[in-house]
Write a protein that holds these residues in place. Structure first.
Motif, PDB file in Angstrom:
ATOM      1  N   THR A  80      43.887  13.255  56.597  1.00  0.00           N
ATOM      2  CA  THR A  80      43.323  13.290  55.251  1.00  0.00           C
ATOM      3  C   THR A  80      43.091  11.859  54.783  1.00  0.00           C
ATOM      4  OG1 THR A  80      45.491  13.318  54.220  1.00  0.00           O
ATOM      5  CG2 THR A  80      44.461  15.459  54.612  1.00  0.00           C
ATOM      6  N   GLU A  81      42.145  11.694  53.849  1.00  0.00           N
ATOM      7  CA  GLU A  81      41.855  10.383  53.261  1.00  0.00           C
ATOM      8  C   GLU A  81      41.677  10.564  51.767  1.00  0.00           C
ATOM      9  OE1 GLU A  81      38.349   8.760  55.053  1.00  0.00           O
ATOM     10  OE2 GLU A  81      39.317   8.427  56.980  1.00  0.00           O
ATOM     11  N   MET A  82      41.928   9.488  51.021  1.00  0.00           N
ATOM     12  CA  MET A  82      41.703   9.520  49.576  1.00  0.00           C
ATOM     13  C   MET A  82      40.256   9.100  49.310  1.00  0.00           C
ATOM     14  SD  MET A  82      44.405  10.648  48.227  1.00  0.00           S
ATOM     15  CE  MET A  82      44.212  10.325  46.495  1.00  0.00           C
ATOM     16  N   TYR A  86      40.770  11.746  45.114  1.00  0.00           N
ATOM     17  CA  TYR A  86      41.038  13.098  45.614  1.00  0.00           C
ATOM     18  C   TYR A  86      41.432  13.017  47.084  1.00  0.00           C
ATOM     19  CZ  TYR A  86      38.639  14.764  41.453  1.00  0.00           C
ATOM     20  OH  TYR A  86      38.274  15.018  40.165  1.00  0.00           O
ATOM     21  N   GLU A  87      42.338  13.881  47.477  1.00  0.00           N
ATOM     22  CA  GLU A  87      42.723  13.948  48.886  1.00  0.00           C
ATOM     23  C   GLU A  87      41.704  14.823  49.611  1.00  0.00           C
ATOM     24  OE1 GLU A  87      46.536  15.098  51.693  1.00  0.00           O
ATOM     25  OE2 GLU A  87      46.767  15.035  49.522  1.00  0.00           O
ATOM     26  N   LYS A  89      40.073  16.324  53.341  1.00  0.00           N
ATOM     27  CA  LYS A  89      40.307  16.610  54.753  1.00  0.00           C
ATOM     28  C   LYS A  89      39.205  15.926  55.566  1.00  0.00           C
ATOM     29  CE  LYS A  89      42.264  21.109  53.665  1.00  0.00           C
ATOM     30  NZ  LYS A  89      42.111  22.555  53.790  1.00  0.00           N
TER      31      LYS A  89
END
Length: 121
Positions: A80-82, A86-87, A89
């Motif tokens: 996952t990345e910001m 927001y997080e 996928k």
């Protein structure tokens, strides 16, 4: 703008809105409309007629998506990345094909022989 990363060239074309406007109709908009305001100049028409027509499309017929994983074997998890707080996928896409076609049948022989690395800016 069209960017050719392989040849490190940028092709660009500027659309200018004509300063000529028609009288305002009863609705408060010009009767000329947007298409009428975007009439190309003679120079722009000549440039278009003397350049190859290039179309680019993305073929997604066989596309597949797969979640990206992170970590070491045995300790792997879905990545996952910001993004903007927001997080999100992370997915990988496979079998995406970028198709570029160039049409030159409208060009004269001297224009067809013109070097391909010439920028139209």
């Amino acid at each position: 703008m069209e960017v050719d990363h392989d040849r490190q060239l940028v092709f660009c074309e500027t659309l200018c809105v004509s300063s000529l406007t028609s009288p305002t109709s009863q609705r408060g908009t010009t009767s000329l409309g947007l298409l009428g305001a975007l009439q190309p100049s003679g120079e722009q028409v000549v440039a278009r007629l003397s350049a190859p027509v290039v179309t680019t499309q993305l073929d997604t017929k066989n596309i597949t998506f797969e979640r990206n994983k992170t970590g070491i074997l045995g300790w792997r998890s879905e990545k996952t990345e910001m993004v903007n707080g927001y997080e999100a996928k992370v997915y990988g896409a496979s079998n995406v094909e970028l198709i570029t076609r160039t049409r030159t049948d409208h060009l004269s022989e001297p224009l067809k022989a013109k070097p391909k690395g010439v920028s139209f800016c």
